[in-house]
Design an enzyme around this catalytic site. Sequence first.
Site, PDB file in Angstrom:
ATOM      1  N   LYS A   9       1.497  -1.109  -0.320  1.00  0.00           N
ATOM      2  CA  LYS A   9      -0.163  -0.222   0.425  1.00  0.00           C
ATOM      3  C   LYS A   9       1.071   1.375   0.323  1.00  0.00           C
ATOM      4  CE  LYS A   9      -3.696  -2.813   2.129  1.00  0.00           C
ATOM      5  NZ  LYS A   9      -4.742  -3.160   3.327  1.00  0.00           N
ATOM      6  N   TYR A  49     -11.652  -3.788  -4.307  1.00  0.00           N
ATOM      7  CA  TYR A  49     -12.310  -3.470  -2.853  1.00  0.00           C
ATOM      8  C   TYR A  49     -13.691  -3.582  -2.494  1.00  0.00           C
ATOM      9  CZ  TYR A  49      -7.910  -2.575  -0.685  1.00  0.00           C
ATOM     10  OH  TYR A  49      -6.840  -2.989   0.505  1.00  0.00           O
ATOM     11  N   ASN A 112      -2.103  -0.908   7.068  1.00  0.00           N
ATOM     12  CA  ASN A 112      -1.995  -2.519   7.148  1.00  0.00           C
ATOM     13  C   ASN A 112      -1.108  -3.110   6.174  1.00  0.00           C
ATOM     14  OD1 ASN A 112      -3.548  -3.080   5.369  1.00  0.00           O
ATOM     15  ND2 ASN A 112      -4.571  -4.779   6.684  1.00  0.00           N
ATOM     16  N   HIS A 115      -1.970  -5.825   0.955  1.00  0.00           N
ATOM     17  CA  HIS A 115      -3.268  -6.120   0.694  1.00  0.00           C
ATOM     18  C   HIS A 115      -2.739  -7.859   0.343  1.00  0.00           C
ATOM     19  CE1 HIS A 115      -6.714  -7.365  -1.317  1.00  0.00           C
ATOM     20  NE2 HIS A 115      -6.311  -7.752  -2.169  1.00  0.00           N
ATOM     21  N   GLU A 126      -8.183 -10.330  -8.396  1.00  0.00           N
ATOM     22  CA  GLU A 126      -7.758  -9.515  -8.350  1.00  0.00           C
ATOM     23  C   GLU A 126      -6.762  -9.188  -9.269  1.00  0.00           C
ATOM     24  OE1 GLU A 126      -6.684  -9.818  -4.512  1.00  0.00           O
ATOM     25  OE2 GLU A 126      -8.490  -9.561  -3.749  1.00  0.00           O
TER      26      GLU A 126
HETATM   27  P1  CMP Z   1      -6.199  -5.312   3.148  1.00  0.00           P
HETATM   28  O1  CMP Z   1      -6.175  -6.915   3.011  1.00  0.00           O
HETATM   29  O2  CMP Z   1      -6.543  -5.051   1.857  1.00  0.00           O
HETATM   30  O3  CMP Z   1      -8.305  -5.968   2.865  1.00  0.00           O
HETATM   31  C1  CMP Z   1      -9.439  -4.521   3.043  1.00  0.00           C
HETATM   32  C2  CMP Z   1      -8.838  -3.819   4.145  1.00  0.00           C
HETATM   33  O4  CMP Z   1      -9.951  -3.246   4.974  1.00  0.00           O
HETATM   34  C3  CMP Z   1      -8.528  -3.783   4.671  1.00  0.00           C
HETATM   35  O5  CMP Z   1      -6.100  -5.174   4.294  1.00  0.00           O
HETATM   36  C4  CMP Z   1      -7.704  -2.771   5.739  1.00  0.00           C
HETATM   37  O6  CMP Z   1      -7.022  -1.949   5.187  1.00  0.00           O
HETATM   38  C5  CMP Z   1      -9.043  -2.381   6.004  1.00  0.00           C
HETATM   39  N1  CMP Z   1      -9.844  -3.192   7.131  1.00  0.00           N
HETATM   40  C6  CMP Z   1     -10.609  -4.111   7.507  1.00  0.00           C
HETATM   41  N2  CMP Z   1     -10.656  -4.020   8.596  1.00  0.00           N
HETATM   42  C7  CMP Z   1     -11.082  -3.113   8.818  1.00  0.00           C
HETATM   43  C8  CMP Z   1     -11.406  -1.948   9.942  1.00  0.00           C
HETATM   44  N3  CMP Z   1     -12.237  -2.389  10.793  1.00  0.00           N
HETATM   45  N4  CMP Z   1     -10.841  -0.812   9.868  1.00  0.00           N
HETATM   46  C9  CMP Z   1     -10.387  -0.009   9.642  1.00  0.00           C
HETATM   47  N5  CMP Z   1      -9.925  -0.506   7.901  1.00  0.00           N
HETATM   48  C10 CMP Z   1     -10.133  -2.382   7.553  1.00  0.00           C
END
Ligand code: CMP
Length: 147
Positions: A9, A49, A112, A115, A126
């Site tokens: 990211k 998403y 985080n 992905h 994807e």
């Molecule tokens: P990712 O694996 O990219 O898939 C969906 C993304 O949504 C996830 O990682 C996080 O970055 C985000 N995400 C999922 N749950 C939450 C949450 N409770 N609060 C904020 N962001 C979230």
Amino acid sequence: MERTFIMLKPGVLHRRIVGEIISRFEKKGLKIVALKVMRIDPATAEAHYAEHRGKAFYRDLTSYISSGPVAAFVLEGEEVINTVRRLIGKTDVKDAVPGSIRGDFAYTTMFNVVHASDSLANAEREIGIFFRSDEICEWEDGNADWL
Ligand code: CMP
């Protein structure tokens, strides 16, 4: 043989830790078959998403992903989807154990770091969003017996 889609990211590029994270996948023995730095436009972020549409974090998530460049790549290998999910750690960073990528590099779930596809169907979907078939490079792994 499976393929999976990974996206580092925007914060990863800002922090200059792309190489450090990609290196974890390589050291595990996973094979890169496609790799690029790109900007994701808002419509593509929303398509990627789509399953989270309607959730409280959806708008912030799609605008974050479009806010700067990402590093996108495809890894190939036996059971690569589950292997990568274990390497990156749990989505909720409170549950991402030290030693996993999120456990070591992420402090908040929204940011985080990485992905990765969570199923075969999503991996195919994807990869199809972000890569043309001629951007995927098939190659013979001469070290496969040693990994
Ligand atoms: P990712 O694996 O990219 O898939 C969906 C993304 O949504 C996830 O990682 C996080 O970055 C985000 N995400 C999922 N749950 C939450 C949450 N409770 N609060 C904020 N962001 C979230």
